[in-house]
Design an enzyme around this catalytic site. Structure first.
Site, short mmCIF file in Angstrom:
data_model
loop_
_atom_site.label_atom_id
_atom_site.label_comp_id
_atom_site.label_asym_id
_atom_site.label_seq_id
_atom_site.Cartn_x
_atom_site.Cartn_y
_atom_site.Cartn_z
N LYS A 100 0.84 -1.22 0.00
CA LYS A 100 0.00 0.00 0.00
C LYS A 100 0.87 1.26 0.00
O LYS A 100 0.64 2.18 -0.79
CB LYS A 100 -0.91 0.00 1.23
CG LYS A 100 -1.50 1.36 1.57
CD LYS A 100 -2.36 1.35 2.81
CE LYS A 100 -1.62 1.53 4.08
NZ LYS A 100 -1.31 2.91 4.47
N ASN A 101 1.89 1.29 0.86
CA ASN A 101 2.65 2.54 1.02
C ASN A 101 3.61 2.82 -0.12
O ASN A 101 4.07 3.94 -0.27
CB ASN A 101 3.36 2.54 2.38
CG ASN A 101 2.35 2.61 3.51
OD1 ASN A 101 1.18 2.99 3.29
ND2 ASN A 101 2.75 2.25 4.71
N CYS A 131 -3.90 7.91 9.86
CA CYS A 131 -4.16 7.31 11.17
C CYS A 131 -3.73 8.25 12.29
O CYS A 131 -2.71 8.91 12.21
CB CYS A 131 -3.40 5.99 11.29
SG CYS A 131 -4.16 4.69 10.34
N ARG A 168 1.88 13.94 13.19
CA ARG A 168 2.07 13.77 11.74
C ARG A 168 2.40 15.09 11.02
O ARG A 168 1.71 15.51 10.09
CB ARG A 168 0.86 13.10 11.07
CG ARG A 168 0.20 11.93 11.75
CD ARG A 168 1.00 10.67 11.87
NE ARG A 168 1.44 10.04 10.66
CZ ARG A 168 0.74 9.10 9.99
NH1 ARG A 168 -0.45 8.78 10.37
NH2 ARG A 168 1.25 8.54 8.91
N ASP A 194 4.95 -0.09 11.94
CA ASP A 194 3.64 -0.58 11.48
C ASP A 194 3.37 -2.02 11.93
O ASP A 194 2.29 -2.54 11.70
CB ASP A 194 3.54 -0.49 9.96
CG ASP A 194 3.46 0.95 9.51
OD1 ASP A 194 3.59 1.21 8.30
OD2 ASP A 194 3.29 1.84 10.37
N ARG A 212 -8.61 0.17 5.18
CA ARG A 212 -7.79 1.17 4.47
C ARG A 212 -6.50 0.52 3.97
O ARG A 212 -5.90 0.99 3.00
CB ARG A 212 -7.41 2.32 5.42
CG ARG A 212 -8.57 3.16 5.84
CD ARG A 212 -8.13 4.33 6.68
NE ARG A 212 -7.04 5.05 6.01
CZ ARG A 212 -6.38 6.05 6.58
NH1 ARG A 212 -6.69 6.41 7.82
NH2 ARG A 212 -5.42 6.68 5.96
C1 EPZ Z 1 4.72 6.42 6.37
O1 EPZ Z 1 4.15 7.49 7.10
C2 EPZ Z 1 3.66 5.35 6.33
N1 EPZ Z 1 2.47 5.88 5.66
C3 EPZ Z 1 3.30 4.91 7.76
O2 EPZ Z 1 2.42 3.80 7.64
C4 EPZ Z 1 4.56 4.43 8.47
O3 EPZ Z 1 4.24 4.14 9.82
C5 EPZ Z 1 5.64 5.52 8.41
O4 EPZ Z 1 5.88 5.90 7.05
C6 EPZ Z 1 6.95 5.06 9.03
O5 EPZ Z 1 7.40 3.94 8.36
C7 EPZ Z 1 2.48 5.95 4.31
O6 EPZ Z 1 3.45 5.62 3.66
C8 EPZ Z 1 1.21 6.46 3.67
P1 EPZ Z 1 7.39 9.36 8.41
P2 EPZ Z 1 4.89 8.93 7.12
O7 EPZ Z 1 7.41 10.63 7.65
O8 EPZ Z 1 5.59 9.14 5.83
C9 EPZ Z 1 8.05 12.61 11.78
C10 EPZ Z 1 0.47 2.56 7.89
O9 EPZ Z 1 0.01 1.98 8.88
N2 EPZ Z 1 7.95 13.60 10.71
O10 EPZ Z 1 8.42 8.32 8.12
O11 EPZ Z 1 3.91 9.93 7.60
C11 EPZ Z 1 6.73 11.88 12.03
O12 EPZ Z 1 5.90 12.61 12.91
C12 EPZ Z 1 1.06 3.95 8.07
O13 EPZ Z 1 0.53 2.08 6.72
C13 EPZ Z 1 8.24 14.93 11.00
O14 EPZ Z 1 8.55 15.27 12.14
O15 EPZ Z 1 5.97 8.67 8.26
C14 EPZ Z 1 7.22 10.59 12.66
O16 EPZ Z 1 7.47 10.81 14.03
C15 EPZ Z 1 0.94 4.46 9.49
N3 EPZ Z 1 8.16 15.84 10.01
C16 EPZ Z 1 8.55 10.32 11.94
O17 EPZ Z 1 8.95 11.57 11.39
C17 EPZ Z 1 7.82 15.50 8.72
O18 EPZ Z 1 7.78 16.39 7.85
C18 EPZ Z 1 8.43 9.31 10.81
O19 EPZ Z 1 7.38 9.72 9.97
C19 EPZ Z 1 7.52 14.14 8.45
C20 EPZ Z 1 7.60 13.21 9.46
#
Ligand code: EPZ
Length: 430
Positions: A22-23, A117, A122, A305, A397
């Site tokens: 999905k991702n 989620c 986020r 995840d 989802r």
């Molecule tokens: C992706 O989310 C996935 N979603 C998430 O999967 C997954 O948990 C996550 O990556 C980590 O592997 C999709 O791909 C649609 P991050 P993403 O940016 O990109 C912080 C699922 O269940 N951060 O790697 O949003 C953030 O708050 C979902 O399939 C910032 O601070 O995750 C987090 O603490 C849930 N500023 C950390 O980084 C930013 O601009 C990692 O987030 C972006 C992120």
């Protein structure tokens, strides 16, 4: 809202086939609009988030042809509008990938701020930092993020935190920027590599995806390609953990074992057997599990995840375990629900201290988010009695036909809708 009704106690046997990631698919669908030629994408998971994004891509004018439930053709040459905003797109996290894709191609975009989620705040500050570093003006107003650049110029970007979304989004915009971009402290997830491979198939020049330094040389135009999405390592891990919890012997097919290394390592630690094949893993469990410790980390660490699913396993393991969530600040909401099933878990800041219990008892629980919902299903498979998981909209989802695939390997699980059907099903399966 629909519900799952699950009668616990069946062990799981047979084969299960894993769908597309999905991702990876969400980002690749967004990137597909970056060319004016037709792109064919196969092995798409038929899940809600994918269908919401496809609808949004069609709404801005791209031609979207569903060849079948897992294959789509997209042509971005008809795009009239670079504004993406509707009630559905606001619900998914991956809407922000359209910002990077449209900024790269049209040098402007306006997209509703992402949803997703509820597992933490986020933010998207790192995405915006990357776009600004390439010369884009970035504003947030009226619930939308608006980006525009006279010229998008390659640059050197250091990501303060490892972020999958920011890495992919900046990579997409940089693919059509002028000159060279270097992304340091990049995410190394398999789906980052999948998106880079897809973009390179369209004529982009991206090197180093899968390492923490990605080098991109921008190109003027991208062209058509045909692509198949990698298997979903989180769907695979979820089924592997279901076998560990319920007991049994299942061949999980259409996987890339290398992507499952951290998941497999934890299954071995809790006492399961795992056999690896080229594109499958076999999981054997007697349902008796040992305690261990786990901390979620960016890839190749243990995936966040899979954190709720891990806690469910440890909640029925012998001894005391700990689960430390280092990525998101609010990813233990399912603990209250699991407690209703008899779990003995205490959350202190970002650590869950888990005292294993002999067996969960069936109860009515609510899915607080996608992966927690799947974890509660796993708990229901192992529980004594009947479990009803509500709000399974979240689970759908990210999981295609979860109940059907589980039934195929021996689980007693049905999807119903509403109180009357719940009661009928409870009578039927009890
Ligand atoms: C992706 O989310 C996935 N979603 C998430 O999967 C997954 O948990 C996550 O990556 C980590 O592997 C999709 O791909 C649609 P991050 P993403 O940016 O990109 C912080 C699922 O269940 N951060 O790697 O949003 C953030 O708050 C979902 O399939 C910032 O601070 O995750 C987090 O603490 C849930 N500023 C950390 O980084 C930013 O601009 C990692 O987030 C972006 C992120």
């Amino acid at each position: 809202m629909d519900q799952y009704v699950i009668k616990g106690g069946n062990s799981l046997h047979g084969d299960v086939v894993i769908g597309g990631a999905k991702n990876a698919a969400l980002a690749i669908l967004a990137a597909a609009v970056m060319t004016d030629e037709t792109v064919t994408i196969d092995n798409l998971p038929n899940v809600r988030d994918i269908n919401v994004l496809l609808q949004a891509i069609a709404e801005i004018g791209a031609r979207v042809e569903r060849v079948n439930e897992h294959k789509v053709r997209i042509n971005g040459s008809f795009i009239q509008d670079v504004r993406v905003d509707n009630e559905f797109i606001r619900k998914i996290r991956a809407s922000y990938y359209l910002i990077g894709a449209l900024l790269g191609k049209y040098k402007k975009a306006e997209v509703a701020l992402p949803g997703g989620c509820d597992i933490g705040s986020r933010p998207i500050d790192l995405h915006m930092k990357g776009f600004r570093a390439m010369g884009a003006k970035v504003d947030i107003a009226h619930g939308n993020i608006k980006v525009e650049a006279e010229v998008l110029k390659g640059t050197h970007i250091y990501l303060d935190k490892v972020s999958v979304g920011a890495t992919i989004n900046i990579m997409m915009a940089a693919a059509m920027a002028e000159g060279k971009t270097v992304i340091e402290n990049a995410a190394k997830e398999p789906h980052v590599v999948d998106v880079a491979n897809f973009l390179n198939g369209m004529g982009a020049n991206i090197r180093g995806a899968g390492t923490d330094v990605i080098r991109i040389v921008g190109v003027e135009k991208l062209h058509k390609t045909e692509y198949s999405i990698i298997p979903d390592q989180i769907e695979a891990g979820t089924f592997m953990f279901a076998v560990a919890a319920a007991g049994g012997d299942v061949m999980v097919k259409n996987v890339i074992p290398k992507h499952l290394e951290a998941t497999t390592a934890k299954l071995l630690e809790v006492g399961c057997r795992v056999e690896e094949f080229d594109d499958a893993v076999r999981v054997i469990s007697d349902g008796k599990l040992q305690h261990t410790q786990v901390t979620t980390l960016p890839y190749p660490g243990f995936p966040t995840d899979m954190q709720p699913q891990m806690a469910v396993l440890l909640g029925m393991a012998e001894g005391t375990s700990t689960v430390t969530e280092s990525i998101f600040e609010n990813r233990f909401k399912y603990v209250d629900e699991l407690t209703r099933m008899g779990a003995d878990i205490k959350v202190e800041s970002n650590i869950a201290i888990i005292n294993g219990v002999a067996r969960y008892t069936g109860a009515r629980v609510n899915a607080p988010d996608l992966r927690a919902g799947a974890a509660l299903v796993i708990a229901g498979l192992a529980a004594d009695g009947v479990t009803v998981v509500d709000d399974i909209y979240y689970v759908e989802r990210g999981y295609e036909n979860l109940e059907g695939k589980l039934r195929e390997i021996g689980a007693s699980i049905e999807k119903v809708s509403g109180e009357k059907e719940i009661q009928k099903m409870i009578l039927k399966i009890s």
